[in-house]
Write a protein that holds these residues in place. Structure first.
Motif, PDB file in Angstrom:
ATOM      1  N   ALA A   1       0.836  -1.209   0.000  1.00 31.24           N
ATOM      2  CA  ALA A   1       0.000   0.000   0.000  1.00 31.24           C
ATOM      3  C   ALA A   1       0.866   1.252   0.000  1.00 31.24           C
ATOM      4  N   VAL A   2       0.330   2.326  -0.560  1.00 34.95           N
ATOM      5  CA  VAL A   2       1.046   3.602  -0.589  1.00 34.95           C
ATOM      6  C   VAL A   2       1.002   4.230   0.812  1.00 34.95           C
ATOM      7  N   PRO A   3       2.148   4.541   1.402  1.00 31.72           N
ATOM      8  CA  PRO A   3       2.173   5.232   2.698  1.00 31.72           C
ATOM      9  C   PRO A   3       1.878   6.721   2.482  1.00 31.72           C
ATOM     10  N   ILE A   4       0.618   7.077   2.590  1.00 31.09           N
ATOM     11  CA  ILE A   4       0.162   8.413   2.213  1.00 31.09           C
ATOM     12  C   ILE A   4       0.867   9.506   3.014  1.00 31.09           C
ATOM     13  N   ASP A   5       1.007   9.313   4.316  1.00 30.57           N
ATOM     14  CA  ASP A   5       1.656  10.341   5.135  1.00 30.57           C
ATOM     15  C   ASP A   5       3.095  10.579   4.689  1.00 30.57           C
ATOM     16  N   GLU A   6       3.787   9.500   4.343  1.00 32.34           N
ATOM     17  CA  GLU A   6       5.165   9.634   3.857  1.00 32.34           C
ATOM     18  C   GLU A   6       5.191  10.380   2.527  1.00 32.34           C
ATOM     19  N   LEU A   7       4.223  10.082   1.657  1.00 27.65           N
ATOM     20  CA  LEU A   7       4.145  10.774   0.372  1.00 27.65           C
ATOM     21  C   LEU A   7       3.915  12.267   0.590  1.00 27.65           C
ATOM     22  N   LYS A   8       3.013  12.607   1.493  1.00 26.03           N
ATOM     23  CA  LYS A   8       2.725  14.018   1.764  1.00 26.03           C
ATOM     24  C   LYS A   8       3.974  14.753   2.251  1.00 26.03           C
ATOM     25  N   SER A   9       4.746  14.103   3.093  1.00 24.23           N
ATOM     26  CA  SER A   9       5.941  14.753   3.639  1.00 24.23           C
ATOM     27  C   SER A   9       7.088  14.802   2.634  1.00 24.23           C
ATOM     28  N   THR A  10       7.014  13.951   1.605  1.00 25.84           N
ATOM     29  CA  THR A  10       8.084  13.901   0.603  1.00 25.84           C
ATOM     30  C   THR A  10       7.913  14.960  -0.469  1.00 25.84           C
ATOM     31  N   ILE A  11       6.681  15.276  -0.806  1.00 22.48           N
ATOM     32  CA  ILE A  11       6.435  16.298  -1.824  1.00 22.48           C
ATOM     33  C   ILE A  11       6.921  17.653  -1.316  1.00 22.48           C
ATOM     34  N   SER A  12       7.652  18.354  -2.162  1.00 22.72           N
ATOM     35  CA  SER A  12       8.168  19.672  -1.795  1.00 22.72           C
ATOM     36  C   SER A  12       7.940  20.655  -2.936  1.00 22.72           C
ATOM     37  N   LYS A  13       8.353  21.890  -2.724  1.00 16.96           N
ATOM     38  CA  LYS A  13       8.210  22.905  -3.768  1.00 16.96           C
ATOM     39  C   LYS A  13       9.074  22.589  -4.989  1.00 16.96           C
ATOM     40  N   ASN A  14      10.049  21.682  -4.809  1.00 15.58           N
ATOM     41  CA  ASN A  14      10.927  21.303  -5.924  1.00 15.58           C
ATOM     42  C   ASN A  14      10.452  20.060  -6.658  1.00 15.58           C
ATOM     43  N   THR A  15       9.347  19.459  -6.191  1.00 12.49           N
ATOM     44  CA  THR A  15       8.852  18.244  -6.830  1.00 12.49           C
ATOM     45  C   THR A  15       8.237  18.580  -8.184  1.00 12.49           C
ATOM     46  N   ARG A  16       8.786  17.987  -9.210  1.00 15.94           N
ATOM     47  CA  ARG A  16       8.296  18.225 -10.564  1.00 15.94           C
ATOM     48  C   ARG A  16       7.264  17.170 -10.975  1.00 15.94           C
ATOM     49  N   ALA A  17       7.487  15.906 -10.568  1.00 17.63           N
ATOM     50  CA  ALA A  17       6.606  14.838 -11.043  1.00 17.63           C
ATOM     51  C   ALA A  17       6.627  13.650 -10.095  1.00 17.63           C
ATOM     52  N   ILE A  18       5.566  12.857 -10.174  1.00 16.57           N
ATOM     53  CA  ILE A  18       5.484  11.554  -9.526  1.00 16.57           C
ATOM     54  C   ILE A  18       5.311  10.518 -10.629  1.00 16.57           C
ATOM     55  N   LEU A  19       6.076   9.428 -10.540  1.00 19.79           N
ATOM     56  CA  LEU A  19       5.981   8.370 -11.551  1.00 19.79           C
ATOM     57  C   LEU A  19       5.266   7.172 -10.933  1.00 19.79           C
ATOM     58  N   ILE A  20       4.189   6.747 -11.588  1.00 19.01           N
ATOM     59  CA  ILE A  20       3.360   5.644 -11.099  1.00 19.01           C
ATOM     60  C   ILE A  20       3.326   4.534 -12.139  1.00 19.01           C
ATOM     61  N   ASN A  21       3.386   3.300 -11.679  1.00 19.45           N
ATOM     62  CA  ASN A  21       3.253   2.125 -12.545  1.00 19.45           C
ATOM     63  C   ASN A  21       2.108   1.283 -11.992  1.00 19.45           C
ATOM     64  N   THR A  22       0.998   1.253 -12.725  1.00 16.78           N
ATOM     65  CA  THR A  22      -0.145   0.452 -12.288  1.00 16.78           C
ATOM     66  C   THR A  22      -0.836  -0.172 -13.491  1.00 16.78           C
ATOM     67  N   PRO A  23      -1.087  -1.494 -13.459  1.00 17.98           N
ATOM     68  CA  PRO A  23      -0.598  -2.492 -12.516  1.00 17.98           C
ATOM     69  C   PRO A  23       0.926  -2.455 -12.401  1.00 17.98           C
ATOM     70  N   HIS A  24       1.403  -2.829 -11.201  1.00  9.25           N
ATOM     71  CA  HIS A  24       2.769  -2.520 -10.808  1.00  9.25           C
ATOM     72  C   HIS A  24       3.725  -3.702 -10.992  1.00  9.25           C
ATOM     73  N   ASN A  25       4.801  -3.429 -11.714  1.00 12.98           N
ATOM     74  CA  ASN A  25       5.920  -4.362 -11.859  1.00 12.98           C
ATOM     75  C   ASN A  25       7.002  -3.939 -10.876  1.00 12.98           C
ATOM     76  N   PRO A  26       7.485  -4.792  -9.965  1.00 13.56           N
ATOM     77  CA  PRO A  26       7.353  -6.251  -9.975  1.00 13.56           C
ATOM     78  C   PRO A  26       6.294  -6.852  -9.070  1.00 13.56           C
ATOM     79  N   THR A  27       5.567  -6.072  -8.258  1.00 14.67           N
ATOM     80  CA  THR A  27       4.765  -6.655  -7.186  1.00 14.67           C
ATOM     81  C   THR A  27       3.419  -7.203  -7.636  1.00 14.67           C
TER      82      THR A  27
END
Length: 469
Positions: A229-255
């Motif tokens: 599962a996506v750790p939402i709180d960690e994602l929120k704290s990771t995004i900053s003013k310098n964040t340009r993009a998030i890369l998502i793979n769904t359905p997800h390789n390798p899991t």
């Protein structure tokens, strides 16, 4: 491995490093004693958690033959100097792909390859026949850079059917040489040096490599078993003013994880609030089993900030064709096309015409594909459980991730070596898909994109030879 024992597969992998004379006659490698000893030795793999990199791999070859001076092809003894292998600093950390290494070991040890994700069966006849017809019809010259019109139209029509979104095939679709090139064109065309891009680990290995080429700063959020599962709180704290993009793979390789609607909605809101782009790799969208695939671009407010990448290979078992595409609004498509123009410029013309036919396949094709893969998945999953693995849920793709620790090997690399050499089955160690390899040391990935006989044979080998320690 003695030099004389190199198979054609081995040579093909080394071909790019064979320098040529002015007359294009290749000069072959002068193999050192170290290379003759064998690059598949345990020490070779254990020397680096992320698997040996290109310089390390090539260091096993003492020298590459190259000319000091131009010589005639008739000169039997040309003057040769020995040059060290060279690589740009931004690429030094990256590795000879784990897929290449494991596939080569599979050949050497006669192992059943449940590692690399390519089918051992062929694609549908109606698509192959369309390619043959296109070649016969003379569709063999450069295609238009961003795709032949028929194929662009077919991509747009399929996207509308899948997502409900109406897009302009001329301004918002770019045909690429596989999804791998779509990824590279997106990163190089839309990311500036210093931009932050967030990845979810484990991740497909080309993501980090192409971001490195673009000079991006990679930030990583780890998805952990059992549900990844996506750790939402960690994602929120990771995004900053310098964040340009998030890369998502769904359905997800390798899991095999599929991002839930709740996860995607939360990510979408964060992207809108922080003015962040989303690059979404959806090559396994037709291999969604336990839940429906949701395209990020279809969520409210997201099309304008999303690049959706996909390909033909997984859905039609034609991975060698390398036909992919990127869908994005015009202001993002511009950057993708600029990079694409100087990567490959255009993609195989006859295969694009055949791909047009493929995307126009009836719904029954996709339903049958899903049914076939669910049967294959059931064989492998039950077999792995019977062998004694802890098997994690896989909702999509054709991969299954398991915990190998009950078999007593120190890490995923050691386990996969043992599995190949002593059991005769190939799996992929997942530590190579993490920024921190320790996060994946207990996990390995199997694929079920093989015929049922192959899957059953692999399970039987493991039942017979794989013992808990």
């Amino acid at each position: 491995m003695q030099a004389a024992e190199c198979t054609w597969t081995h040579f093909e992998m080394l071909r790019p490093f064979c320098f040529k004379s002015p007359s294009t006659t290749p000069l072959f490698f002068n193999f050192s004693k170290h290379f003759q000893k064998g690059y598949s030795d345990s020490s070779f793999f254990r020397s680096n958690w992320r698997i040996s990199n290109y310089p390390s791999f090539m260091a096993t070859i003492s020298s590459v033959s190259t000319h000091k001076d131009p010589v005639s092809t008739h000169d039997a003894t040309p003057n040769i100097t020995h040059q060290p292998v060279q690589v740009a600093k931004r690429m030094e950390k990256f590795k000879t792909t784990i897929f290449t290494q494991m596939s080569m070991l599979a050949i050497k040890h006669g192992a059943i390859n449940l590692g690399q994700g390519f089918p051992n069966f062929d694609g549908p006849d109606f698509v192959k026949e369309a390619a043959i017809q296109a070649i016969k019809d003379g569709k063999n010259q450069y295609a238009r850079g961003y795709g032949v019109p028929d194929f662009n139209n077919a991509i747009a029509a399929r996207f509308k059917k899948d997502t409900g979104l109406v897009i302009d095939p001329e301004k918002e679709v770019t045909v690429t040489s596989g999804c791998t090139e779509a990824i590279a064109a997106t990163m190089l065309g839309l990311i500036d040096p210093g931009d932050e891009v967030i990845l979810f680990a484990p991740f497909y290995d080309s993501y980090e490599a192409t971001l490195s080429m673009a000079g991006a700063k990679v930030k990583c959020i780890t998805l952990r078993p059992p549900d990844f599962a996506v750790p939402i709180d960690e994602l929120k704290s990771t995004i900053s003013k310098n964040t340009r993009a998030i890369l998502i793979n769904t359905p997800h390789n390798p899991t095999g994880k599929m991002f839930t609607r709740e996860e995607l909605n939360t990510i979408a809101l964060l992207c809108i609030e922080n003015d962040v782009l989303v690059f979404t790799d959806e090559v396994y969208d037709k291999l969604a089993f336990e839940m429906d695939h949701i395209s990020m671009a279809s969520l409210p407010g997201m099309y304008e900030r999303t690049v959706t990448m996909n390909s033909l290979g997984k859905t039609f078992s034609l991975t060698g064709w390398k036909i992919g595409w990127a869908i994005a609004p015009p202001h993002l498509t511009w950057g993708v096309r600029q990079a694409h123009s100087f990567l490959t410029f255009a993609t195989s013309t006859p295969m694009q015409y055949a791909a047009t036919v493929a995307l126009q396949a009836p719904d029954s094709y996709f339903a049958e594909l899903k049914t076939d893969y669910m049967a294959k998945k059931a064989i492998l999953v039950q077999g792995l459980k019977d062998v004694g693995f802890k098997v994690f849920p896989s909702s999509g793709t054709y991969f299954v991730v398991v915990d190998h620790t009950r078999f007593g090997l120190d890490n995923d690399i050691a386990f996969c070596e043992y599995l190949i050499k002593e059991v005769g089955v190939v799996a992929i160690p997942t530590s190579v898909f993490y920024l921190n390899p320790e996060d994946g040391k207990n996990l390995v990935r199997f694929t079920f994109c093989k015929d049922e006989e192959t899957l059953r044979s692999a399970v039987e080998r493991m039942k017979e030879k794989l013992k808990k320690k």
